[in-house]
Structures are given as C-alpha cells and as structure tokens.
Design a protein around this motif. Sequence first.
Motif, PDB file in Angstrom:
ATOM      1  N   GLN A  65      33.249  29.582  -1.855  1.00  0.00           N
ATOM      2  CA  GLN A  65      33.835  30.590  -2.370  1.00  0.00           C
ATOM      3  C   GLN A  65      34.999  29.793  -3.028  1.00  0.00           C
ATOM      4  O   GLN A  65      35.742  30.237  -4.110  1.00  0.00           O
ATOM      5  CB  GLN A  65      34.154  31.705  -1.644  1.00  0.00           C
ATOM      6  CG  GLN A  65      34.871  31.296  -0.541  1.00  0.00           C
ATOM      7  CD  GLN A  65      34.546  31.263   0.810  1.00  0.00           C
ATOM      8  OE1 GLN A  65      33.031  30.698   0.748  1.00  0.00           O
ATOM      9  NE2 GLN A  65      34.769  31.549   1.919  1.00  0.00           N
ATOM     10  N   LEU A  66      35.715  28.947  -2.196  1.00  0.00           N
ATOM     11  CA  LEU A  66      36.958  28.251  -2.919  1.00  0.00           C
ATOM     12  C   LEU A  66      36.570  27.391  -4.128  1.00  0.00           C
ATOM     13  O   LEU A  66      37.395  27.597  -5.066  1.00  0.00           O
ATOM     14  CB  LEU A  66      37.331  27.295  -1.681  1.00  0.00           C
ATOM     15  CG  LEU A  66      38.578  26.430  -2.189  1.00  0.00           C
ATOM     16  CD1 LEU A  66      39.782  27.267  -2.181  1.00  0.00           C
ATOM     17  CD2 LEU A  66      38.660  25.305  -1.068  1.00  0.00           C
ATOM     18  N   THR A  67      35.568  26.722  -4.185  1.00  0.00           N
ATOM     19  CA  THR A  67      35.225  25.958  -5.254  1.00  0.00           C
ATOM     20  C   THR A  67      34.738  26.894  -6.362  1.00  0.00           C
ATOM     21  O   THR A  67      35.181  26.761  -7.612  1.00  0.00           O
ATOM     22  CB  THR A  67      33.971  24.952  -5.004  1.00  0.00           C
ATOM     23  OG1 THR A  67      34.499  24.327  -3.872  1.00  0.00           O
ATOM     24  CG2 THR A  67      33.672  24.134  -6.037  1.00  0.00           C
ATOM     25  N   HIS A  68      34.299  28.045  -6.108  1.00  0.00           N
ATOM     26  CA  HIS A  68      33.692  28.933  -7.310  1.00  0.00           C
ATOM     27  C   HIS A  68      35.061  29.388  -7.978  1.00  0.00           C
ATOM     28  O   HIS A  68      35.391  29.282  -9.093  1.00  0.00           O
ATOM     29  CB  HIS A  68      33.169  30.298  -6.735  1.00  0.00           C
ATOM     30  CG  HIS A  68      32.874  31.096  -7.735  1.00  0.00           C
ATOM     31  ND1 HIS A  68      31.705  31.091  -8.324  1.00  0.00           N
ATOM     32  CD2 HIS A  68      33.316  32.367  -8.230  1.00  0.00           C
ATOM     33  CE1 HIS A  68      31.639  32.125  -9.362  1.00  0.00           C
ATOM     34  NE2 HIS A  68      32.887  32.954  -8.977  1.00  0.00           N
ATOM     35  N   VAL A  69      36.465  29.716  -7.138  1.00  0.00           N
ATOM     36  CA  VAL A  69      37.606  30.023  -7.718  1.00  0.00           C
ATOM     37  C   VAL A  69      38.246  28.848  -8.535  1.00  0.00           C
ATOM     38  O   VAL A  69      38.507  29.059  -9.861  1.00  0.00           O
ATOM     39  CB  VAL A  69      38.640  30.426  -6.754  1.00  0.00           C
ATOM     40  CG1 VAL A  69      39.846  30.652  -7.225  1.00  0.00           C
ATOM     41  CG2 VAL A  69      37.882  31.742  -6.028  1.00  0.00           C
ATOM     42  N   VAL A  70      37.889  27.579  -7.889  1.00  0.00           N
ATOM     43  CA  VAL A  70      38.709  26.308  -8.649  1.00  0.00           C
ATOM     44  C   VAL A  70      37.874  26.227 -10.092  1.00  0.00           C
ATOM     45  O   VAL A  70      38.517  25.861 -10.999  1.00  0.00           O
ATOM     46  CB  VAL A  70      38.604  25.056  -7.743  1.00  0.00           C
ATOM     47  CG1 VAL A  70      38.879  23.978  -8.518  1.00  0.00           C
ATOM     48  CG2 VAL A  70      39.555  25.361  -6.476  1.00  0.00           C
ATOM     49  N   ALA A  71      36.629  26.575  -9.897  1.00  0.00           N
ATOM     50  CA  ALA A  71      35.772  26.171 -11.121  1.00  0.00           C
ATOM     51  C   ALA A  71      36.219  27.203 -12.297  1.00  0.00           C
ATOM     52  O   ALA A  71      36.081  26.952 -13.342  1.00  0.00           O
ATOM     53  CB  ALA A  71      34.266  26.098 -10.867  1.00  0.00           C
ATOM     54  N   ARG A  72      36.298  28.374 -11.912  1.00  0.00           N
ATOM     55  CA  ARG A  72      36.542  29.366 -12.981  1.00  0.00           C
ATOM     56  C   ARG A  72      38.042  29.277 -13.627  1.00  0.00           C
ATOM     57  O   ARG A  72      37.941  29.082 -14.634  1.00  0.00           O
ATOM     58  CB  ARG A  72      36.694  30.663 -12.153  1.00  0.00           C
ATOM     59  CG  ARG A  72      37.072  31.942 -13.004  1.00  0.00           C
ATOM     60  CD  ARG A  72      37.237  33.377 -12.292  1.00  0.00           C
ATOM     61  NE  ARG A  72      38.423  33.058 -11.388  1.00  0.00           N
ATOM     62  CZ  ARG A  72      38.617  33.568 -10.237  1.00  0.00           C
ATOM     63  NH1 ARG A  72      37.603  34.263  -9.584  1.00  0.00           N
ATOM     64  NH2 ARG A  72      39.684  33.463  -9.833  1.00  0.00           N
ATOM     65  N   GLU A  73      38.700  28.851 -12.548  1.00  0.00           N
ATOM     66  CA  GLU A  73      40.118  28.529 -13.116  1.00  0.00           C
ATOM     67  C   GLU A  73      40.483  27.329 -13.886  1.00  0.00           C
ATOM     68  O   GLU A  73      41.345  27.377 -14.571  1.00  0.00           O
ATOM     69  CB  GLU A  73      41.277  28.640 -11.805  1.00  0.00           C
ATOM     70  CG  GLU A  73      41.403  30.018 -11.154  1.00  0.00           C
ATOM     71  CD  GLU A  73      42.040  31.205 -12.213  1.00  0.00           C
ATOM     72  OE1 GLU A  73      43.023  30.954 -12.560  1.00  0.00           O
ATOM     73  OE2 GLU A  73      41.422  32.152 -12.057  1.00  0.00           O
ATOM     74  N   ALA A  74      39.747  26.340 -13.579  1.00  0.00           N
ATOM     75  CA  ALA A  74      39.600  25.016 -14.456  1.00  0.00           C
ATOM     76  C   ALA A  74      38.877  25.134 -15.600  1.00  0.00           C
ATOM     77  O   ALA A  74      38.545  24.034 -16.317  1.00  0.00           O
ATOM     78  CB  ALA A  74      39.457  23.895 -13.296  1.00  0.00           C
ATOM     79  N   ASN A  75      38.031  26.221 -15.807  1.00  0.00           N
ATOM     80  CA  ASN A  75      37.157  26.384 -16.896  1.00  0.00           C
ATOM     81  C   ASN A  75      35.969  25.273 -16.843  1.00  0.00           C
ATOM     82  O   ASN A  75      35.544  24.889 -17.876  1.00  0.00           O
ATOM     83  CB  ASN A  75      37.887  26.187 -18.285  1.00  0.00           C
ATOM     84  CG  ASN A  75      38.750  27.443 -18.373  1.00  0.00           C
ATOM     85  OD1 ASN A  75      38.373  28.520 -18.444  1.00  0.00           O
ATOM     86  ND2 ASN A  75      40.182  27.224 -18.934  1.00  0.00           N
ATOM     87  N   LEU A  76      35.239  24.883 -15.577  1.00  0.00           N
ATOM     88  CA  LEU A  76      34.353  24.314 -15.446  1.00  0.00           C
ATOM     89  C   LEU A  76      33.139  25.204 -15.112  1.00  0.00           C
ATOM     90  O   LEU A  76      33.024  25.864 -14.283  1.00  0.00           O
ATOM     91  CB  LEU A  76      34.636  23.097 -14.267  1.00  0.00           C
ATOM     92  CG  LEU A  76      35.594  22.301 -14.489  1.00  0.00           C
ATOM     93  CD1 LEU A  76      36.159  21.426 -13.243  1.00  0.00           C
ATOM     94  CD2 LEU A  76      35.339  21.356 -15.656  1.00  0.00           C
ATOM     95  N   PRO A  77      32.028  25.192 -15.950  1.00  0.00           N
ATOM     96  CA  PRO A  77      31.030  26.144 -15.916  1.00  0.00           C
ATOM     97  C   PRO A  77      30.174  25.955 -14.547  1.00  0.00           C
ATOM     98  O   PRO A  77      29.313  26.951 -14.071  1.00  0.00           O
ATOM     99  CB  PRO A  77      30.277  25.909 -17.053  1.00  0.00           C
ATOM    100  CG  PRO A  77      30.647  24.952 -17.605  1.00  0.00           C
ATOM    101  CD  PRO A  77      31.754  24.321 -16.982  1.00  0.00           C
ATOM    102  N   ASP A  78      30.073  24.823 -13.966  1.00  0.00           N
ATOM    103  CA  ASP A  78      29.132  24.489 -13.089  1.00  0.00           C
ATOM    104  C   ASP A  78      29.663  23.775 -11.769  1.00  0.00           C
ATOM    105  O   ASP A  78      30.751  22.923 -11.979  1.00  0.00           O
ATOM    106  CB  ASP A  78      27.938  23.742 -13.632  1.00  0.00           C
ATOM    107  CG  ASP A  78      27.154  24.472 -14.571  1.00  0.00           C
ATOM    108  OD1 ASP A  78      26.601  25.383 -14.152  1.00  0.00           O
ATOM    109  OD2 ASP A  78      27.025  23.964 -15.899  1.00  0.00           O
ATOM    110  N   TYR A  79      29.151  23.744 -10.681  1.00  0.00           N
ATOM    111  CA  TYR A  79      29.902  22.995  -9.691  1.00  0.00           C
ATOM    112  C   TYR A  79      28.549  22.592  -8.797  1.00  0.00           C
ATOM    113  O   TYR A  79      27.530  23.391  -8.612  1.00  0.00           O
ATOM    114  CB  TYR A  79      30.898  23.510  -8.763  1.00  0.00           C
ATOM    115  CG  TYR A  79      30.688  24.913  -8.094  1.00  0.00           C
ATOM    116  CD1 TYR A  79      30.121  25.277  -6.710  1.00  0.00           C
ATOM    117  CD2 TYR A  79      30.969  26.144  -8.814  1.00  0.00           C
ATOM    118  CE1 TYR A  79      30.048  26.178  -6.388  1.00  0.00           C
ATOM    119  CE2 TYR A  79      30.725  27.045  -8.337  1.00  0.00           C
ATOM    120  CZ  TYR A  79      30.185  27.485  -7.009  1.00  0.00           C
ATOM    121  OH  TYR A  79      30.174  28.556  -6.505  1.00  0.00           O
ATOM    122  N   ALA A  80      28.587  21.600  -8.261  1.00  0.00           N
ATOM    123  CA  ALA A  80      27.465  21.001  -7.324  1.00  0.00           C
ATOM    124  C   ALA A  80      27.873  21.431  -5.896  1.00  0.00           C
ATOM    125  O   ALA A  80      28.813  21.370  -5.378  1.00  0.00           O
ATOM    126  CB  ALA A  80      27.532  19.489  -7.297  1.00  0.00           C
TER     127      ALA A  80
END
Length: 179
Positions: A65-80
């Motif tokens: 959930q932490l990485t989901h927030v970081v991805a959203r805030e950094a405008n990165l559409p995907d994460y591994a």
Amino acid sequence: MEKVFKVDIKGFEAKLPLIALSDKITIAFFNLHGDALLTEHCGKELAKLVGDSEVLITAESKGLQLTHVVAREANLPDYAVARKSKKLYMNDGISVQYGASITTGKPQEFFLSARDVNLIKGKKVCIVDDVLSTGTSLAGLESLIEKAGGIVNKKLFVLAEGDAQNRPDVEFLATIPLF
C-alpha cells in the motif's frame, strides 16, 4: 499498559508498540496495514525522493500500500512486487534467495513475475519499503533487480532501524532504535 515508542515521521507522530523478538532484541514494530492516514503521509513524503527513477519495486506485504501511494504521487503508472512465495501465475518469472531478516529469522526467497521482469528490465528502479534494519531484504531486492536487468537507482524507506541509519546508500524519513 502497552509500551510504545513514539517517532516523528516528517510531522506525523506514530506510536509503535515495543515487541520482544528474543531476550536480547526488542523492536518498535512499524505496521502500515490498515492505517490509511499514516500510509498516505509516508507515501507522499517518499514520493518526493523518487527522483528520476522509472519504476518502483517493493516486497510484499507491508510495502504494497505504501508503494501504491508513492507510485500515484510520483505519476508512475506501474510498480513491481517481489513476492515471498511463488504463485501459480509466476511459472515464467525469476527468483533469488537471500538471508534471514530481523523479523523472520530464517532464509528467504523473492519471486518476480515475467510481467514485472519486463517492467524492470533496462530501467532505473527505486526500491520502496517500510523499514530498513539488517539490510538482508534490501540485498534480496537488489539481487532481484539485477537478475531482472534493472538498475538500482534509489532505495527509500520510511524508517531506518538501528545502525541502518548510517548507510550512505539509502534515504529514509525517520529513525528508530533497536532495544
């Protein structure tokens, strides 16, 4: 009355319960599961540190959930996501073994799906996780990124525990001691 350790995480006070892992080590237990306000705060603060990273990676489960927030805030559409067990859909992925973490006490293995291998390959990767302590989980993630053909670009954590705060290769929002 439960003993807690209070930590200021960039203006957010968190009360972490003290948990004895053994008769020699007690930790201030940091748990993002179910804490939406803390997760949002930490994710937004970490997103400011992502820099020119092209993709994020985290280890299940507290980093999800932490990485989901970081991805959203950094405008990165995907994460591994590095999984700790091999799932049925991961037959064409990769894996690496790494040492015991402070909370597991036994050797571990990370698994990465073919989708996530392709996401990482040739890209600058930012590792995102909740707590850095001994560094064994971080070493496992670094090995997984290397095996997938990615380049470790950033290593971001909410908390650095004990001596981890002295590592020059990581960034974190706050520190906590080992007791």
